[in-house]
Scaffold this motif. Structure first.
Motif, PDB file in Angstrom:
ATOM      1  N   PRO A 181       0.821  -1.226   0.000  1.00 29.86           N
ATOM      2  CA  PRO A 181       0.000   0.000   0.000  1.00 29.86           C
ATOM      3  C   PRO A 181       0.851   1.272   0.000  1.00 29.86           C
ATOM      4  CG  PRO A 181      -0.843  -1.575   1.595  1.00 29.86           C
ATOM      5  CD  PRO A 181       0.481  -2.103   1.119  1.00 29.86           C
ATOM      6  N   PHE A 182       1.996   1.213   0.687  1.00 26.95           N
ATOM      7  CA  PHE A 182       2.890   2.370   0.729  1.00 26.95           C
ATOM      8  C   PHE A 182       3.413   2.694  -0.672  1.00 26.95           C
ATOM      9  CE2 PHE A 182       7.349   3.884   1.220  1.00 26.95           C
ATOM     10  CZ  PHE A 182       7.066   5.121   1.765  1.00 26.95           C
ATOM     11  N   PHE A 183       3.873   1.668  -1.403  1.00 31.22           N
ATOM     12  CA  PHE A 183       4.370   1.882  -2.762  1.00 31.22           C
ATOM     13  C   PHE A 183       3.254   2.332  -3.706  1.00 31.22           C
ATOM     14  CE2 PHE A 183       8.528  -0.836  -2.981  1.00 31.22           C
ATOM     15  CZ  PHE A 183       9.132   0.064  -2.124  1.00 31.22           C
ATOM     16  N   LEU A 184       2.056   1.788  -3.530  1.00 31.38           N
ATOM     17  CA  LEU A 184       0.934   2.187  -4.386  1.00 31.38           C
ATOM     18  C   LEU A 184       0.637   3.680  -4.249  1.00 31.38           C
ATOM     19  CD1 LEU A 184      -1.483  -0.870  -3.925  1.00 31.38           C
ATOM     20  CD2 LEU A 184      -0.290  -0.217  -6.030  1.00 31.38           C
ATOM     21  N   LYS A 185       0.805   4.205  -3.041  1.00 32.92           N
ATOM     22  CA  LYS A 185       0.592   5.636  -2.831  1.00 32.92           C
ATOM     23  C   LYS A 185       1.760   6.460  -3.379  1.00 32.92           C
ATOM     24  CE  LYS A 185      -2.314   5.255   1.322  1.00 32.92           C
ATOM     25  NZ  LYS A 185      -2.416   5.553   2.777  1.00 32.92           N
ATOM     26  N   LYS A 186       2.969   5.949  -3.191  1.00 34.40           N
ATOM     27  CA  LYS A 186       4.154   6.712  -3.558  1.00 34.40           C
ATOM     28  C   LYS A 186       4.416   6.725  -5.063  1.00 34.40           C
ATOM     29  CE  LYS A 186       6.878   8.233  -1.041  1.00 34.40           C
ATOM     30  NZ  LYS A 186       7.027   9.587  -0.449  1.00 34.40           N
ATOM     31  N   ASN A 188       2.773   7.602  -7.564  1.00 34.05           N
ATOM     32  CA  ASN A 188       2.345   8.814  -8.250  1.00 34.05           C
ATOM     33  C   ASN A 188       3.377   9.935  -8.154  1.00 34.05           C
ATOM     34  OD1 ASN A 188      -0.107   7.687  -9.041  1.00 34.05           O
ATOM     35  ND2 ASN A 188      -1.120   8.285  -7.130  1.00 34.05           N
ATOM     36  N   GLU A 189       4.282   9.813  -7.177  1.00 36.12           N
ATOM     37  CA  GLU A 189       5.337  10.819  -7.028  1.00 36.12           C
ATOM     38  C   GLU A 189       6.545  10.521  -7.914  1.00 36.12           C
ATOM     39  OE1 GLU A 189       6.315  11.106  -2.887  1.00 36.12           O
ATOM     40  OE2 GLU A 189       4.214  11.193  -2.258  1.00 36.12           O
ATOM     41  N   GLY A 190       6.578   9.306  -8.485  1.00 37.98           N
ATOM     42  CA  GLY A 190       7.655   8.944  -9.396  1.00 37.98           C
ATOM     43  C   GLY A 190       8.894   8.381  -8.739  1.00 37.98           C
ATOM     44  N   THR A 236      12.952  -5.319  -4.580  1.00 37.08           N
ATOM     45  CA  THR A 236      13.114  -4.729  -5.911  1.00 37.08           C
ATOM     46  C   THR A 236      12.022  -5.222  -6.868  1.00 37.08           C
ATOM     47  OG1 THR A 236      14.728  -6.488  -6.370  1.00 37.08           O
ATOM     48  CG2 THR A 236      15.596  -4.327  -5.722  1.00 37.08           C
ATOM     49  N   ASP A 237      11.574  -6.467  -6.687  1.00 35.41           N
ATOM     50  CA  ASP A 237      10.498  -6.982  -7.538  1.00 35.41           C
ATOM     51  C   ASP A 237       9.168  -6.308  -7.209  1.00 35.41           C
ATOM     52  OD1 ASP A 237      12.165  -8.637  -8.932  1.00 35.41           O
ATOM     53  OD2 ASP A 237      11.693 -10.440  -7.768  1.00 35.41           O
ATOM     54  N   ILE A 238       8.948  -6.024  -5.918  1.00 34.57           N
ATOM     55  CA  ILE A 238       7.743  -5.276  -5.533  1.00 34.57           C
ATOM     56  C   ILE A 238       7.759  -3.897  -6.196  1.00 34.57           C
ATOM     57  CG2 ILE A 238       6.669  -4.021  -3.615  1.00 34.57           C
ATOM     58  CD1 ILE A 238       5.800  -6.753  -3.400  1.00 34.57           C
ATOM     59  N   ALA A 239       8.900  -3.234  -6.137  1.00 37.00           N
ATOM     60  CA  ALA A 239       9.020  -1.899  -6.734  1.00 37.00           C
ATOM     61  C   ALA A 239       8.808  -1.948  -8.238  1.00 37.00           C
ATOM     62  CB  ALA A 239      10.385  -1.301  -6.395  1.00 37.00           C
ATOM     63  N   THR A 240       9.366  -2.950  -8.900  1.00 35.29           N
ATOM     64  CA  THR A 240       9.194  -3.089 -10.342  1.00 35.29           C
ATOM     65  C   THR A 240       7.752  -3.416 -10.698  1.00 35.29           C
ATOM     66  OG1 THR A 240      11.485  -3.818 -10.602  1.00 35.29           O
ATOM     67  CG2 THR A 240       9.963  -4.345 -12.400  1.00 35.29           C
ATOM     68  N   ALA A 241       7.123  -4.262  -9.891  1.00 32.97           N
ATOM     69  CA  ALA A 241       5.737  -4.649 -10.152  1.00 32.97           C
ATOM     70  C   ALA A 241       4.799  -3.455 -10.057  1.00 32.97           C
ATOM     71  CB  ALA A 241       5.304  -5.737  -9.168  1.00 32.97           C
ATOM     72  N   CYS A 246       9.095   4.231 -12.219  1.00 29.54           N
ATOM     73  CA  CYS A 246       9.545   5.067 -11.101  1.00 29.54           C
ATOM     74  C   CYS A 246      11.045   4.920 -10.869  1.00 29.54           C
ATOM     75  CB  CYS A 246       8.806   4.696  -9.816  1.00 29.54           C
ATOM     76  SG  CYS A 246       7.035   5.034  -9.827  1.00 29.54           S
ATOM     77  N   GLU A 247      11.624   5.950 -10.277  1.00 22.80           N
ATOM     78  CA  GLU A 247      13.000   5.834  -9.788  1.00 22.80           C
ATOM     79  C   GLU A 247      12.987   5.014  -8.506  1.00 22.80           C
ATOM     80  OE1 GLU A 247      16.478   8.566  -7.688  1.00 22.80           O
ATOM     81  OE2 GLU A 247      14.789   9.544  -8.706  1.00 22.80           O
TER      82      GLU A 247
END
Length: 338
Positions: A181-186, A188-190, A236-241, A246-247
Motif C-alpha cells: 500500500p505504501f508503494f501504491l501511494k508513492k 504517483n510521485e515517481g 526490488t520486484d515489488i518496486a518493479t511490479a 519510477c526511480e
C-alpha cells in the motif's frame, strides 16, 4: 466449529481483525457472539457501518486496551475463544517509544493470559510475527517474549480446560503500514524508496492469515507455534511490479530492520515438525505426549540445523505474480504501463 460459540478478537479493527470478522460471520452464521475489542473508537464506528446491528445482531464492539486487565476481564465474560491480534507493530515507532511497545506487546499478552485463566475461555490463539525469530528490534523482542508467555501459559493452567497457541507468519499483503500500500501511494510521485536492494520478505495474504488462525483454533493441542510455508519476494520486484517507470531510490536500512526475515531459526529445529501445509514449533515441555502428536498429525521432524529464512527460500513471487496478487487482494483496478 464456531456456531453457538462466543469469540473475542483483540485488535479487531485492524486489517486481520476485519478479515477474520468477515470470514467468521460468513462461515458460522450461528455464532453466538463476536466481540471486537480495540481502543480506537473511530475505527470501531467505521467498522460498525459495515455490520449494522439489525443485520448482524451477533457482533459487539467493545472499547478497551489490552494494557487494562480489568477491562479485559469484563470483555471475556461468556467468551469461548480469544484471537489476540492487538499489538504495537511499527518497528521504528517501537524503537523510539520502547516502553509503550513493552506495555502493549508483553504486559498486554500477560493480561490476556491471566484474564483467560480467570474466565471460561477454552482456547487462545495469539498472533506473532517473523520478527520474533532471532529478533534484532524491540518489536520482534517483545513478540518473542509474548510467544514465550503464551506457550508457557499451558504449564500453569492446572486442570483448567484451556489451550494457548501461537501463529507466526510474515508480512501480510495489503495490511496497514505494509510496503505494497505504501508503494501504491508513492508511485504517483515517481520515486519509490527502497531500503537495500537485497532485502527480502515472506508474503502471506490476509485470507492466508485468517486460514492459519482458524487452523490453530481447530487443531492445536496447546503450546504450538504454527508457521506457514510461504513464498518470498524481493523488495526490488515489488518496486518493479508497482512502479516500473519510477526511480527506485535506495535510502538505507531503517533502525531495527533486517535484510532477510526468519520464521524458524536453526535453534528451533530441534523442536520443529513438518505438518504438510505448515510447520510447527512444539513446546519443550508439552502437557501431552509428543509421540501421540506425531502419530495423530503424521508429523515429520525437520533436519537438525534447519532454518526458514526469506532470503534462501525455495519459493519466490515474481513481478507478474505480485501484480496478479495485488489485483486479487488489494486493488482490482491496479495496472501498469510498460
Amino acid at each position: 466449529m464456531l456456531n453457538n460459540k462466543a469469540v473475542l478478537i483483540t485488535g479487531g479493527t485492524g486489517s486481520l481483525g476485519k478479515a477474520l470478522t468477515s470470514r467468521i460471520l460468513s462461515n458460522w452464521p450461528g455464532i453466538k457472539r463476536l466481540v471486537i475489542f480495540s481502543r480506537d473508537e473511530q475505527k470501531q464506528f467505521e467498522m460498525a457501518q459495515d455490520y449494522p446491528e439489525h443485520l448482524f445482531p451477533q457482533i459487539r464492539f467493545f472499547i478497551g486496551d489490552v494494557r487494562d486487565l480489568e477491562r479485559i476481564k469484563r470483555a471475556l465474560k461468556g467468551i469461548d475463544y480469544v484471537i489476540h491480534a492487538a499489538a504495537m507493530k511499527h518497528v521504528p515507532i517501537a524503537e523510539y517509544n520502547p516502553m509503550e511497545c513493552v506495555k502493549t506487546n508483553i504486559n498486554g499478552a500477560e493480561n490476556i493470559i491471566n484474564a483467560s485463566l480467570d474466565s471460561d475461555v477454552q482456547h487462545v490463539v495469539a498472533l506473532s510475527t517473523d520478527k520474533a525469530a532471532a529478533p534484532i528490534n524491540l518489536y520482534g523482542a517483545t513478540k518473542l517474549a509474548s510467544d514465550k508467555l503464551f506457550v508457557a501459559a499451558n504449564n500453569i493452567k492446572g486442570d483448567k480446560d484451556i489451550k494457548f497457541s501461537v501463529v507466526r507468519y510474515g508480512n501480510v499483503m495489503g495490511s496497514n503500514g505494509s510496503v505494497i500500500p505504501f508503494f501504491l501511494k508513492k508511485r504517483n510521485e515517481g520515486i519509490l524508496p527502497i531500503t537495500v536492494e537485497s532485502m527480502t520478505r515472506f508474503n502471506i495474504s490476509l485470507e492466508g492469515g485468517v486460514d492459519m488462525v482458524l487452523h490453530a483454533l481447530s487443531t492445536a493441542w496447546g503450546g504450538e507455534i504454527f508457521v506457514p510455508k510461504l513464498p518470498s519476494y524481493r523488495i526490488t520486484d515489488i518496486a518493479t511490479a508497482i512502479g516500473p517507470d519510477c526511480e527506485h531510490k535506495v535510502i538505507g536500512i531503517r533502525p531495527g530492520e533486517k535484510i532477510h526475515e526468519e520464521m524458524i531459526t536453526s535453534s528451533d529445529s530441534f523442536f520443529t515438525y513438518d505438518l504438510g501445509k505448515y510447520y510447527t514449533i512444539l513446546p519443550q515441555s508439552p502437557s501431552w505426549k509428543i509421540d501421540e502428536f506425531i502419530k495423530h498429525f503424521d508429523a515429520k521432524k525437520v533436519t537438525e540445523g534447519f532454518q526458514y529464512s526469506s532470503g534462501d527460500n525455495k519459493e519466490w513471487e515474481t513481478v507478474s505474480s505480485l501484480r496478479q496478487l495485488i489485483i486479487e487482494h488489494i486493488d482490482p483496478q491496479f495496472s501498469v504501463n510498460e
